[in-house]
Design a protein around this motif. Structure first.
Motif, short mmCIF file in Angstrom:
data_model
loop_
_atom_site.label_atom_id
_atom_site.label_comp_id
_atom_site.label_asym_id
_atom_site.label_seq_id
_atom_site.Cartn_x
_atom_site.Cartn_y
_atom_site.Cartn_z
N GLN A 79 11.09 7.22 -20.19
CA GLN A 79 10.82 8.64 -20.14
C GLN A 79 10.92 9.16 -18.72
OE1 GLN A 79 8.02 6.71 -21.86
NE2 GLN A 79 7.82 5.84 -19.81
N ARG A 80 11.04 10.48 -18.62
CA ARG A 80 10.98 11.12 -17.31
C ARG A 80 9.52 11.25 -16.91
NH1 ARG A 80 11.86 16.60 -15.94
NH2 ARG A 80 12.39 17.02 -18.12
N SER A 81 9.25 11.03 -15.65
CA SER A 81 7.88 11.06 -15.13
C SER A 81 7.81 11.96 -13.90
CB SER A 81 7.42 9.64 -14.75
OG SER A 81 7.55 8.75 -15.83
N HIS A 82 6.64 12.49 -13.64
CA HIS A 82 6.39 13.26 -12.43
C HIS A 82 5.38 12.50 -11.57
CE1 HIS A 82 7.67 17.43 -14.20
NE2 HIS A 82 8.69 16.68 -13.86
N VAL A 83 5.76 12.24 -10.35
CA VAL A 83 4.84 11.65 -9.38
C VAL A 83 4.54 12.73 -8.35
CG1 VAL A 83 4.45 9.85 -7.68
CG2 VAL A 83 5.81 9.35 -9.72
N THR A 84 3.28 13.11 -8.24
CA THR A 84 2.87 14.15 -7.29
C THR A 84 2.04 13.52 -6.18
OG1 THR A 84 2.82 15.80 -9.06
CG2 THR A 84 1.70 16.36 -7.00
N VAL A 85 2.53 13.67 -4.96
CA VAL A 85 1.84 13.13 -3.79
C VAL A 85 1.27 14.28 -2.97
CG1 VAL A 85 2.12 11.89 -1.60
CG2 VAL A 85 3.28 11.07 -3.67
N SER A 86 -0.01 14.21 -2.66
CA SER A 86 -0.65 15.14 -1.74
C SER A 86 -1.15 14.32 -0.56
CB SER A 86 -1.81 15.87 -2.40
OG SER A 86 -1.35 16.63 -3.51
N ALA A 87 -0.71 14.66 0.65
CA ALA A 87 -1.05 13.88 1.83
C ALA A 87 -1.50 14.78 2.96
CB ALA A 87 0.14 13.03 2.27
N PHE B 139 4.71 0.48 -15.52
CA PHE B 139 3.65 1.24 -16.15
C PHE B 139 3.29 2.43 -15.25
CE2 PHE B 139 2.34 -2.95 -18.15
CZ PHE B 139 2.63 -2.58 -19.46
N VAL B 140 2.57 3.41 -15.80
CA VAL B 140 2.10 4.51 -14.98
C VAL B 140 1.15 3.99 -13.90
CG1 VAL B 140 0.10 5.08 -16.44
CG2 VAL B 140 1.21 6.87 -15.09
N GLU B 141 0.42 2.91 -14.22
CA GLU B 141 -0.45 2.28 -13.23
C GLU B 141 0.35 1.69 -12.07
OE1 GLU B 141 -2.47 1.54 -17.31
OE2 GLU B 141 -0.44 1.67 -16.49
N ASP B 142 1.51 1.10 -12.42
CA ASP B 142 2.37 0.53 -11.37
C ASP B 142 2.88 1.62 -10.44
OD1 ASP B 142 2.27 -2.15 -12.39
OD2 ASP B 142 3.73 -1.58 -13.92
N LEU B 143 3.24 2.76 -11.02
CA LEU B 143 3.79 3.86 -10.23
C LEU B 143 2.81 4.31 -9.15
CD1 LEU B 143 5.65 6.27 -12.69
CD2 LEU B 143 6.57 5.23 -10.63
N VAL B 144 1.57 4.62 -9.56
CA VAL B 144 0.62 5.15 -8.57
C VAL B 144 0.24 4.10 -7.54
CG1 VAL B 144 -0.32 6.99 -10.02
CG2 VAL B 144 -1.33 4.71 -10.14
N ARG B 145 0.12 2.84 -7.96
CA ARG B 145 -0.24 1.79 -7.01
C ARG B 145 0.87 1.53 -6.00
NH1 ARG B 145 -3.00 -1.92 -11.69
NH2 ARG B 145 -5.19 -1.44 -11.22
N ASP B 146 2.12 1.51 -6.48
CA ASP B 146 3.24 1.24 -5.58
C ASP B 146 3.44 2.37 -4.58
OD1 ASP B 146 3.62 -1.17 -6.79
OD2 ASP B 146 5.30 -0.53 -8.05
N ARG C 111 -3.51 11.54 -2.13
CA ARG C 111 -3.79 11.49 -3.58
C ARG C 111 -2.45 11.37 -4.29
NH1 ARG C 111 -5.11 15.15 -8.16
NH2 ARG C 111 -6.89 14.26 -9.28
N VAL C 112 -2.33 10.38 -5.15
CA VAL C 112 -1.11 10.15 -5.92
C VAL C 112 -1.41 10.33 -7.40
CG1 VAL C 112 0.77 8.57 -6.46
CG2 VAL C 112 -0.30 8.48 -4.20
N VAL C 113 -0.65 11.19 -8.06
CA VAL C 113 -0.81 11.44 -9.49
C VAL C 113 0.52 11.14 -10.18
CG1 VAL C 113 -1.34 13.13 -11.28
CG2 VAL C 113 -2.52 13.24 -9.07
N ALA C 114 0.47 10.34 -11.23
CA ALA C 114 1.67 10.06 -12.02
C ALA C 114 1.42 10.46 -13.46
CB ALA C 114 2.05 8.59 -11.94
N SER D 77 0.93 12.34 -22.93
CA SER D 77 1.38 11.73 -21.67
C SER D 77 0.48 10.57 -21.28
CB SER D 77 1.39 12.76 -20.54
OG SER D 77 2.28 13.81 -20.78
N ALA D 78 1.04 9.63 -20.52
CA ALA D 78 0.25 8.62 -19.83
C ALA D 78 0.02 9.13 -18.41
CB ALA D 78 0.98 7.29 -19.80
#
Length: 275
Positions: free
Chosen positions: A178-186, A233-240, A255-258, A268-269
């Motif tokens: 699936q398509r995913s959105h990763v949002t990073v706030s730094a 996994f969505v967990e892998d995305l935010v951790r990586d 803050r990382v949100v996937a 959604s996951a």
């Protein structure tokens, strides 16, 4: 003519009057202002349209702020190619203009990167949603350095592809993706450290596969197989992604949100990491 002049001079400045309720306002200003913005990026100037929010703190003794001065400030900076450093300078310049001790400026805009397809080499633009926020305050003493009086925060939403490791492991062939959105706030300790393109590329590398605006058939084969070989996994995305941010120069906190828009569910996951 003299009557008109005298009338203009005598016009009351109501917002500058004293307020007798003695209640301070944390933030007052304008929001939802659509205004042109030039971005200095990758050695060139990129025009865009930003959605602006500009506010200041209002002391308990003052009735109102000068709303028109916010838009006047936008006009002053409209033709300058904006960098995070200049954006912070703009926030700092807002304070004496509004007679304020502290204030915030936020601009949300579409940002484009020219990307080259992985096999065919065709070029196309990829868009990202970006928000810059600068929080300025007057220096507490004469020895305080000006850069220390402004905090800069960058938020960017990066669309990517994710492929489910569990689906791959249990299926005789194929796996749902699936398509995913990763949002990073730094939050950065110095706006000069900000590398927007580098941050986006770093996030894309952590996904099962990145996205492109234009792909040929040879490219489609590549991205399909690349995602299959790199399940996340969505967990892998935010951790990586969080691991990359911890190594990035100038990042104070993040803050990382996937969010994975599941292809086999009507939900959604979702995962969040803060550091």
């Amino acid at each position: 003519m003299n009557i008109l002049i005298d009338s203009a001079v005598a016009m009351p400045d109501v917002q500058s009057s004293v307020d007798v309720r003695h209640i301070a306002i944390e933030r007052v200003g304008v929001r939802g202002v659509r205004h042109p913005m030039l971005i200095a990026a990758a050695g060139e100037t990129q025009p865009t349209v930003a959605n602006w929010e500009m506010t200041v703190a209002l002391p308990a003794s003052e009735k109102g702020t000068h709303m028109s001065r916010f838009v006047a400030l936008l006009e002053q900076y409209r033709r300058q190619a904006m960098t995070p450093v200049l954006f912070c300078d703009m926030a700092q310049a807002m304070l004496p203009l509004l007679n304020a001790e502290k204030g915030d400026i936020s601009a949300s805009f579409a940002y484009f990167i020219n990307k080259i397809a992985p096999v065919s080499g065709v070029a196309s633009l990829m868009d990202y949603e970006v928000t810059w926020t600068a929080k300025a305050q007057v220096a507490q003493d004469a020895e305080q350095a000006a850069p220390g009086s402004v905090e800069f925060e960058l938020s960017v939403q990066v669309p990517v592809t994710s492929l489910c490791p569990c689906s791959k492991a249990i299926s005789d062939y194929g796996a749902h993706n699936q398509r995913s959105h990763v949002t990073v706030s730094a939050m950065f300790d110095d706006p000069a450290h900000v590398d927007l393109d580098g941050l986006i590329k770093s996030v894309e590398k952590q996904a099962s596969c990145e996205l492109w605006g234009l792909l040929k058939r040879t490219d489609e084969k590549y991205v399909t197989e690349r995602a299959y070989e790199n399940p996340k996994f969505v967990e892998d995305l935010v951790r990586d992604v969080a691991g990359q941010l911890k190594q990035m120069a100038g990042v104070q906190r993040f803050r990382v949100v996937a969010e994975n828009f599941e292809s086999i569910h009507n939900h959604s996951a979702y995962a969040v990491v803060e550091g």
